[in-house]
Design a protein around this motif. Structure first.
Motif, mmCIF file in Angstrom:
data_model
loop_
_atom_site.group_PDB
_atom_site.id
_atom_site.type_symbol
_atom_site.label_atom_id
_atom_site.label_comp_id
_atom_site.label_asym_id
_atom_site.label_seq_id
_atom_site.Cartn_x
_atom_site.Cartn_y
_atom_site.Cartn_z
ATOM 1 N N ILE A 96 0.729 -1.259 -0.127
ATOM 2 C CA ILE A 96 0.062 0.160 0.001
ATOM 3 C C ILE A 96 0.836 1.263 -0.083
ATOM 4 C CG2 ILE A 96 -1.488 1.305 1.339
ATOM 5 C CD1 ILE A 96 -2.744 -1.577 2.373
ATOM 6 N N GLY A 97 1.818 1.272 1.002
ATOM 7 C CA GLY A 97 2.669 2.665 1.169
ATOM 8 C C GLY A 97 3.628 2.717 -0.244
ATOM 9 N N GLU A 98 4.293 1.332 -0.666
ATOM 10 C CA GLU A 98 4.974 1.893 -1.932
ATOM 11 C C GLU A 98 4.284 2.244 -3.066
ATOM 12 O OE1 GLU A 98 8.129 0.509 -2.733
ATOM 13 O OE2 GLU A 98 8.331 -0.097 -0.561
ATOM 14 N N ILE A 99 2.926 1.739 -3.316
ATOM 15 C CA ILE A 99 2.127 2.338 -4.668
ATOM 16 C C ILE A 99 1.823 3.499 -4.237
ATOM 17 C CG2 ILE A 99 0.165 1.805 -5.688
ATOM 18 C CD1 ILE A 99 0.756 -1.376 -5.069
ATOM 19 N N THR A 100 1.235 4.025 -3.115
ATOM 20 C CA THR A 100 0.680 5.378 -2.967
ATOM 21 C C THR A 100 1.660 6.527 -3.046
ATOM 22 O OG1 THR A 100 0.553 5.273 -0.479
ATOM 23 C CG2 THR A 100 -1.486 4.723 -1.547
ATOM 24 N N THR A 101 2.938 5.885 -2.683
ATOM 25 C CA THR A 101 4.097 6.968 -2.573
ATOM 26 C C THR A 101 4.398 7.273 -4.044
ATOM 27 O OG1 THR A 101 4.847 6.047 -0.448
ATOM 28 C CG2 THR A 101 6.275 7.221 -2.127
ATOM 29 N N ARG A 102 4.309 6.402 -4.785
ATOM 30 C CA ARG A 102 4.618 6.593 -6.485
ATOM 31 C C ARG A 102 3.506 7.391 -6.870
ATOM 32 N NH1 ARG A 102 7.237 0.722 -8.351
ATOM 33 N NH2 ARG A 102 6.880 1.866 -10.540
ATOM 34 N N PHE A 103 2.426 7.284 -6.554
ATOM 35 C CA PHE A 103 1.260 8.343 -7.265
ATOM 36 C C PHE A 103 1.576 9.597 -6.693
ATOM 37 C CE2 PHE A 103 -1.307 4.450 -7.693
ATOM 38 C CZ PHE A 103 -1.328 4.339 -9.078
ATOM 39 N N GLU A 104 1.909 9.916 -5.289
ATOM 40 C CA GLU A 104 2.156 11.217 -4.941
ATOM 41 C C GLU A 104 3.379 11.774 -5.404
ATOM 42 O OE1 GLU A 104 0.461 11.303 -0.404
ATOM 43 O OE2 GLU A 104 1.953 9.774 -0.628
ATOM 44 N N ARG A 105 4.454 10.873 -5.563
ATOM 45 C CA ARG A 105 5.881 11.516 -6.011
ATOM 46 C C ARG A 105 5.686 11.687 -7.416
ATOM 47 N NH1 ARG A 105 10.268 7.728 -2.882
ATOM 48 N NH2 ARG A 105 10.056 8.649 -0.932
ATOM 49 N N LYS A 106 4.770 11.285 -8.126
ATOM 50 C CA LYS A 106 4.521 11.563 -9.450
ATOM 51 C C LYS A 106 3.756 12.963 -9.747
ATOM 52 C CE LYS A 106 4.180 10.954 -13.989
ATOM 53 N NZ LYS A 106 5.228 10.837 -14.669
ATOM 54 N N GLY A 107 3.081 13.591 -8.663
ATOM 55 C CA GLY A 107 2.392 14.613 -8.677
ATOM 56 C C GLY A 107 1.110 14.761 -8.512
ATOM 57 N N LEU A 108 0.429 13.502 -8.263
ATOM 58 C CA LEU A 108 -1.029 13.407 -8.170
ATOM 59 C C LEU A 108 -1.568 13.742 -6.800
ATOM 60 C CD1 LEU A 108 -1.328 10.212 -10.291
ATOM 61 C CD2 LEU A 108 -1.995 12.302 -11.079
ATOM 62 N N ARG A 109 -2.602 14.342 -7.090
ATOM 63 C CA ARG A 109 -3.316 14.892 -5.677
ATOM 64 C C ARG A 109 -4.145 13.736 -4.944
ATOM 65 N NH1 ARG A 109 -7.435 17.302 -3.231
ATOM 66 N NH2 ARG A 109 -8.813 17.462 -5.268
ATOM 67 N N LEU A 110 -4.091 13.248 -3.994
ATOM 68 C CA LEU A 110 -4.763 12.348 -3.392
ATOM 69 C C LEU A 110 -6.214 13.156 -2.924
ATOM 70 C CD1 LEU A 110 -5.612 9.287 -2.152
ATOM 71 C CD2 LEU A 110 -4.404 10.041 -0.143
ATOM 72 N N ALA A 111 -7.320 12.902 -3.479
ATOM 73 C CA ALA A 111 -8.561 13.510 -2.971
ATOM 74 C C ALA A 111 -9.401 12.720 -2.234
ATOM 75 C CB ALA A 111 -9.255 13.709 -4.277
ATOM 76 N N GLY A 112 -9.268 11.289 -1.981
ATOM 77 C CA GLY A 112 -9.974 10.496 -1.080
ATOM 78 C C GLY A 112 -9.347 9.118 -1.028
ATOM 79 N N MET A 113 -9.213 8.603 0.112
ATOM 80 C CA MET A 113 -8.873 7.108 0.260
ATOM 81 C C MET A 113 -9.563 6.493 1.376
ATOM 82 S SD MET A 113 -5.032 6.020 1.712
ATOM 83 C CE MET A 113 -3.973 6.044 0.119
ATOM 84 N N LYS A 114 -9.820 5.053 1.307
ATOM 85 C CA LYS A 114 -10.534 4.411 2.208
ATOM 86 C C LYS A 114 -10.532 2.803 1.988
ATOM 87 C CE LYS A 114 -15.219 4.283 0.045
ATOM 88 N NZ LYS A 114 -16.568 4.637 0.260
ATOM 89 N N MET A 115 -10.288 1.964 3.028
ATOM 90 C CA MET A 115 -10.406 0.756 3.082
ATOM 91 C C MET A 115 -11.854 0.402 3.172
ATOM 92 S SD MET A 115 -8.569 -2.040 5.941
ATOM 93 C CE MET A 115 -6.725 -2.385 4.813
ATOM 94 N N MET A 116 -12.089 -0.723 2.462
ATOM 95 C CA MET A 116 -13.561 -1.418 2.163
ATOM 96 C C MET A 116 -13.254 -2.979 1.898
ATOM 97 S SD MET A 116 -14.380 0.725 -1.083
ATOM 98 C CE MET A 116 -16.425 0.311 -1.238
ATOM 99 N N GLN A 117 -14.273 -3.585 2.211
ATOM 100 C CA GLN A 117 -14.301 -4.912 2.026
ATOM 101 C C GLN A 117 -15.527 -4.699 0.618
ATOM 102 O OE1 GLN A 117 -13.239 -7.873 2.760
ATOM 103 N NE2 GLN A 117 -13.927 -8.405 1.064
#
Length: 156
Positions: A20-41
């Motif tokens: 999870i951290g590895e992947i979200t870090t890649r999107f953030e470092r690219k310059g994308l803005r995280l608008a929402g995030m949630k864990m769900m089944q």
């Protein structure tokens, strides 16, 4: 160029492998803005709607079983041409064919257990973001790094 939102689902294969951290870090470092995030089944009902285009395929039951194997992380990212940027970063659906340097190229060797789902078009991104997020679960805020990511005309 346009500022758009896109859906990324970190699949059970990413959650179970601790990526999870590895992947979200890649999107953030690219310059994308995280608008929402949630864990769900994910539920059978939600997956029937989300993958309706695969309902008549012989592998449909396997896809649903895989997606319900554990919770997932649903993310909404925003940026200039976010759908295309995320798709490029993700790589080919089949991890064995994905180019090294892409998320699938670096983290998977499967067509099914392929780490992430991403929206495939700006039109589908709108539908998918609305399917997985309520309006109050998405956040608008100024990304202070924006002037260092784009020149003003790029964001119009």
């Amino acid at each position: 160029m346009s500022l758009e939102k896109t859906l990324v689902i970190l699949k059970p294969s990413a959650v179970q492998r601790g990526l999870i951290g590895e992947i979200t870090t890649r999107f953030e470092r690219k310059g994308l803005r995280l608008a929402g995030m949630k864990m769900m089944q994910l539920t059978d009902e939600l997956l029937n709607e989300h993958y309706a285009h695969l309902a008549d395929k012989p592998f449909f039951a396997r896809v649903k079983k895989s997606m319900m194997a554990s919770p997932v992380i649903a993310c909404c990212y925003e940026g200039v041409d976010a759908v295309q940027v995320v798709r490029s970063m993700t790589g080919a659906t089949n991890g064995r064919a994905a180019v090294p340097g892409t998320i699938r190229g670096d983290y998977c060797v499967s067509n099914q257990e392929n780490i992430v789902h991403t929206s495939d078009s700006p039109e589908n991104a709108i539908i998918e973001v609305n399917r997985f997020f309520k309006p109050e679960e998405l956040f608008e805020y100024k990304l202070n790094a924006l002037p260092f990511l784009h020149y003003a005309e790029e964001m119009q």
